[in-house]
Scaffold this motif. Structure first.
Motif, mmCIF file in Angstrom:
data_model
loop_
_atom_site.group_PDB
_atom_site.id
_atom_site.type_symbol
_atom_site.label_atom_id
_atom_site.label_comp_id
_atom_site.label_asym_id
_atom_site.label_seq_id
_atom_site.Cartn_x
_atom_site.Cartn_y
_atom_site.Cartn_z
ATOM 1 N N GLU A 1 28.265 46.830 41.007
ATOM 2 C CA GLU A 1 29.074 48.017 40.916
ATOM 3 C C GLU A 1 28.719 48.720 42.307
ATOM 4 O O GLU A 1 29.975 49.423 42.630
ATOM 5 N N GLU A 2 27.578 48.994 42.447
ATOM 6 C CA GLU A 2 27.381 49.844 43.930
ATOM 7 C C GLU A 2 27.942 49.228 45.025
ATOM 8 O O GLU A 2 28.768 50.248 45.912
ATOM 9 N N GLU A 3 27.971 47.926 45.212
ATOM 10 C CA GLU A 3 28.592 47.490 46.424
ATOM 11 C C GLU A 3 30.319 47.546 46.351
ATOM 12 O O GLU A 3 30.936 47.909 47.415
ATOM 13 N N ARG A 4 30.696 47.571 45.017
ATOM 14 C CA ARG A 4 32.280 47.576 44.852
ATOM 15 C C ARG A 4 32.386 49.090 45.289
ATOM 16 O O ARG A 4 33.514 49.601 45.755
ATOM 17 N N LYS A 5 31.658 50.012 44.723
ATOM 18 C CA LYS A 5 31.858 51.584 44.887
ATOM 19 C C LYS A 5 31.836 51.643 46.573
ATOM 20 O O LYS A 5 33.000 52.365 47.035
ATOM 21 N N LYS A 6 31.058 51.155 47.310
ATOM 22 C CA LYS A 6 31.004 51.484 48.601
ATOM 23 C C LYS A 6 31.984 50.879 49.290
ATOM 24 O O LYS A 6 32.711 51.393 50.260
ATOM 25 N N TYR A 7 32.545 49.676 48.758
ATOM 26 C CA TYR A 7 33.713 48.877 49.399
ATOM 27 C C TYR A 7 34.920 49.858 49.452
ATOM 28 O O TYR A 7 35.668 50.110 50.229
ATOM 29 N N VAL A 8 35.261 50.330 48.212
ATOM 30 C CA VAL A 8 36.307 51.340 47.786
ATOM 31 C C VAL A 8 36.265 52.508 48.689
ATOM 32 O O VAL A 8 37.387 52.905 49.118
ATOM 33 N N GLU A 9 35.075 53.207 48.696
ATOM 34 C CA GLU A 9 34.782 54.263 49.455
ATOM 35 C C GLU A 9 35.310 54.173 50.953
ATOM 36 O O GLU A 9 35.966 55.036 51.620
ATOM 37 N N PHE A 10 34.983 53.017 51.430
ATOM 38 C CA PHE A 10 35.241 52.756 52.714
ATOM 39 C C PHE A 10 36.733 52.359 52.914
ATOM 40 O O PHE A 10 37.321 53.077 53.948
ATOM 41 N N MET A 11 37.366 51.690 52.264
ATOM 42 C CA MET A 11 38.759 51.161 52.449
ATOM 43 C C MET A 11 39.627 52.231 52.157
ATOM 44 O O MET A 11 40.699 52.368 52.702
ATOM 45 N N CYS B 1 45.005 46.472 60.031
ATOM 46 C CA CYS B 1 43.864 46.974 59.676
ATOM 47 C C CYS B 1 43.673 47.145 58.017
ATOM 48 O O CYS B 1 44.615 47.560 57.314
ATOM 49 N N TRP B 2 42.623 46.738 57.016
ATOM 50 C CA TRP B 2 42.511 46.729 55.898
ATOM 51 C C TRP B 2 42.572 48.330 55.423
ATOM 52 O O TRP B 2 43.252 48.416 54.200
ATOM 53 N N VAL B 3 42.017 48.975 56.207
ATOM 54 C CA VAL B 3 41.921 50.530 55.528
ATOM 55 C C VAL B 3 43.463 51.144 55.756
ATOM 56 O O VAL B 3 43.850 51.590 54.959
ATOM 57 N N THR B 4 44.017 50.703 56.767
ATOM 58 C CA THR B 4 45.523 51.222 56.896
ATOM 59 C C THR B 4 46.416 50.861 55.626
ATOM 60 O O THR B 4 47.191 51.532 55.157
ATOM 61 N N CYS B 5 46.053 49.475 55.242
ATOM 62 C CA CYS B 5 46.887 48.862 54.136
ATOM 63 C C CYS B 5 46.564 49.726 52.951
ATOM 64 O O CYS B 5 47.357 49.899 51.966
ATOM 65 N N HIS B 6 45.195 49.767 52.740
ATOM 66 C CA HIS B 6 44.678 50.523 51.384
ATOM 67 C C HIS B 6 45.189 51.937 51.536
ATOM 68 O O HIS B 6 45.562 52.463 50.314
ATOM 69 N N CYS B 7 45.188 52.686 52.552
ATOM 70 C CA CYS B 7 45.523 53.870 52.702
ATOM 71 C C CYS B 7 47.003 54.277 52.762
ATOM 72 O O CYS B 7 47.289 55.649 52.659
ATOM 73 N N ARG B 8 47.767 53.404 52.683
ATOM 74 C CA ARG B 8 49.128 53.611 53.304
ATOM 75 C C ARG B 8 49.804 54.589 52.288
ATOM 76 O O ARG B 8 50.576 55.641 52.556
#
Length: 57
Positions: free
Chosen positions: A4-14, A46-53
């Protein structure tokens, strides 16, 4: 499966637009050889661009 902590960090980054094109820190970075204009993860966008669009529009 990730913790769950890894998932949270992933979501926060993306979902942080400040991480856009921050390939060195990206959890999707697979050290893919920059072939035909792709990023180190092997994607054309970019993955972040796709997530934040939706957030950025």
């Amino acid at each position: 499966m990730i913790s769950e902590e890894e998932r949270k960090k992933y979501v926060e980054f993306m979902y942080n637009p400040e991480n856009e094109y921050n390939c060195d820190e990206c959890p999707e970075n697979k050290d893919f050889d920059d072939w035909e204009g792709k990023y180190p993860c092997g994607q054309q966008n970019c993955w972040v661009t796709c997530h934040c669009r939706e957030i950025m529009e």
